[in-house]
Motif scaffolding. Structure first.
Motif, PDB file in Angstrom:
ATOM      1  N   PRO A  39       0.813  -1.220   0.000  1.00 23.46           N
ATOM      2  CA  PRO A  39       0.000   0.000   0.000  1.00 23.46           C
ATOM      3  C   PRO A  39       0.844   1.266   0.000  1.00 23.46           C
ATOM      4  N   TYR A  40       2.039   1.204   0.579  1.00 25.06           N
ATOM      5  CA  TYR A  40       2.938   2.360   0.562  1.00 25.06           C
ATOM      6  C   TYR A  40       3.339   2.686  -0.874  1.00 25.06           C
ATOM      7  N   GLY A  41       3.586   1.647  -1.661  1.00 24.97           N
ATOM      8  CA  GLY A  41       3.918   1.847  -3.066  1.00 24.97           C
ATOM      9  C   GLY A  41       2.767   2.483  -3.830  1.00 24.97           C
ATOM     10  N   ASN A  42       1.540   2.061  -3.515  1.00 24.82           N
ATOM     11  CA  ASN A  42       0.364   2.664  -4.154  1.00 24.82           C
ATOM     12  C   ASN A  42       0.244   4.140  -3.808  1.00 24.82           C
ATOM     13  N   VAL A  43       0.583   4.497  -2.569  1.00 24.04           N
ATOM     14  CA  VAL A  43       0.560   5.902  -2.163  1.00 24.04           C
ATOM     15  C   VAL A  43       1.589   6.696  -2.969  1.00 24.04           C
ATOM     16  N   MET A  44       2.762   6.110  -3.200  1.00 26.59           N
ATOM     17  CA  MET A  44       3.775   6.777  -4.005  1.00 26.59           C
ATOM     18  C   MET A  44       3.247   7.102  -5.398  1.00 26.59           C
ATOM     19  N   ILE A  45       2.557   6.159  -6.007  1.00 26.88           N
ATOM     20  CA  ILE A  45       2.005   6.369  -7.352  1.00 26.88           C
ATOM     21  C   ILE A  45       0.956   7.478  -7.341  1.00 26.88           C
ATOM     22  N   MET A  46       0.073   7.458  -6.342  1.00 26.22           N
ATOM     23  CA  MET A  46      -0.964   8.478  -6.256  1.00 26.22           C
ATOM     24  C   MET A  46      -0.362   9.862  -6.013  1.00 26.22           C
ATOM     25  N   MET A  47       0.698   9.922  -5.208  1.00 29.02           N
ATOM     26  CA  MET A  47       1.335  11.204  -4.935  1.00 29.02           C
ATOM     27  C   MET A  47       2.011  11.749  -6.186  1.00 29.02           C
ATOM     28  N   LEU A  48       2.609  10.872  -6.961  1.00 35.95           N
ATOM     29  CA  LEU A  48       3.236  11.302  -8.207  1.00 35.95           C
ATOM     30  C   LEU A  48       2.202  11.969  -9.116  1.00 35.95           C
ATOM     31  N   LYS A  49       1.035  11.340  -9.227  1.00 35.11           N
ATOM     32  CA  LYS A  49      -0.009  11.911 -10.084  1.00 35.11           C
ATOM     33  C   LYS A  49      -0.625  13.161  -9.461  1.00 35.11           C
ATOM     34  N   ASP A  50      -0.834  13.139  -8.153  1.00 37.52           N
ATOM     35  CA  ASP A  50      -1.450  14.293  -7.493  1.00 37.52           C
ATOM     36  C   ASP A  50      -0.502  15.476  -7.369  1.00 37.52           C
ATOM     37  N   SER A  51       0.790  15.267  -7.645  1.00 40.86           N
ATOM     38  CA  SER A  51       1.721  16.397  -7.639  1.00 40.86           C
ATOM     39  C   SER A  51       1.326  17.427  -8.693  1.00 40.86           C
ATOM     40  N   SER A  52       0.525  16.993  -9.680  1.00 41.48           N
ATOM     41  CA  SER A  52       0.046  17.924 -10.706  1.00 41.48           C
ATOM     42  C   SER A  52      -0.833  19.018 -10.107  1.00 41.48           C
ATOM     43  N   GLN A  53      -1.425  18.757  -8.930  1.00 41.11           N
ATOM     44  CA  GLN A  53      -2.259  19.773  -8.291  1.00 41.11           C
ATOM     45  C   GLN A  53      -1.446  20.960  -7.798  1.00 41.11           C
ATOM     46  N   ALA A  54      -0.118  20.766  -7.699  1.00 39.78           N
ATOM     47  CA  ALA A  54       0.743  21.882  -7.304  1.00 39.78           C
ATOM     48  C   ALA A  54       0.727  22.994  -8.347  1.00 39.78           C
ATOM     49  N   SER A  55       0.310  22.658  -9.569  1.00 40.30           N
ATOM     50  CA  SER A  55       0.236  23.672 -10.622  1.00 40.30           C
ATOM     51  C   SER A  55      -0.783  24.752 -10.282  1.00 40.30           C
ATOM     52  N   THR A  56      -1.745  24.430  -9.414  1.00 43.87           N
ATOM     53  CA  THR A  56      -2.784  25.412  -9.058  1.00 43.87           C
ATOM     54  C   THR A  56      -2.228  26.547  -8.209  1.00 43.87           C
TER      55      THR A  56
END
Length: 217
Positions: free
Chosen positions: A148-165
């Motif tokens: 599950p920690y690995g899954n969190v890493m993947i989600m964080m990588l994709k959600d880093s796009s929200q930093a563009s806001t």
């Protein structure tokens, strides 16, 4: 197709700058979420009612606030309270806090999966609560929470796009800026998607490896 490859060669160096910031945001927020998540989890399983209740309340509050709202609050509201953060700092802090709630639940599940008999045996030979956690529980819990920690890493990588806001010029924002100035939306965002996939696929394979190893135990 020829036009796509021509645009890829032209835009790749610019997008690569965005990739660097995406990686920085992901790693920084992952480290922060890990530290905070482990702290919330330890409070939750401490057996001290006040700490356990405080941890549960914090987790519920964090999970109830959308990431984008948390980012806006840190970047736009905190200066009114006398704390000014750069866009990058706000992005790392916001994503780290947001994902600490999910990390905490993963860590808590891993800790509670350890056989109670091992904890009782450790305490029977004089180990205190913290030593039992450090030497007996956590080393075993780590193996359980890796998938599950690995899954969190993947989600964080994709959600880093929200930093563009909040104006962090990571991969998604760089793509948006290029597309808005060239009107080559299809080619630009296809290239952006391929670059996200290039970063995500190794993590997906790593998670699958952890899941297979966990299934053999």
């Amino acid at each position: 197709m020829k036009g796509f490859w021509h645009d890829a060669v032209e835009f790749f160096p610019i997008l690569l700058n965005g990739v660097a910031l995406t990686i920085i945001v992901t790693i920084g927020s992952l480290l922060l979420s890990t530290i905070l998540g482990l702290m919330w989890a330890m409070m939750r399983v401490s057996g001290i009612r006040i700490l356990s209740g405080l941890s549960a309340s914090l987790i519920n509050v964090i999970r109830g606030i959308p990431i984008i709202v948390l980012l806006f609050y840190l970047y736009f509201v905190m200066p009114d309270l006398g704390v000014t953060l750069s866009a990058l700092q706000a992005a790392i802090l916001g994503l780290g806090i947001a994902y600490s709630a999910y990390q905490a639940e993963n860590f808590r599940a891993g800790i509670e999966a350890i056989d109670k008999g091992q904890i009782e045996a450790a305490q029977s030979i004089g180990m205190g609560w913290w030593m039992t956690m450090r030497r007996v529980v956590l080393p075993q819990a780590v193996r359980i929470v890796l998938p599950p920690y690995g899954n969190v890493m993947i989600m964080m990588l994709k959600d880093s796009s929200q930093a563009s806001t909040i104006t962090v010029a990571e991969l998604a924002l760089q793509g948006k800026l290029i597309a808005s100035s060239t009107f080559k939306n299809t080619n630009v965002f296809t290239l952006v998607a391929l670059m996200y996939l290039t970063m995500s696929v190794p993590l997906i394979l790593l998670v699958r490896h952890f899941e297979k190893r966990a299934g053999k135990r």
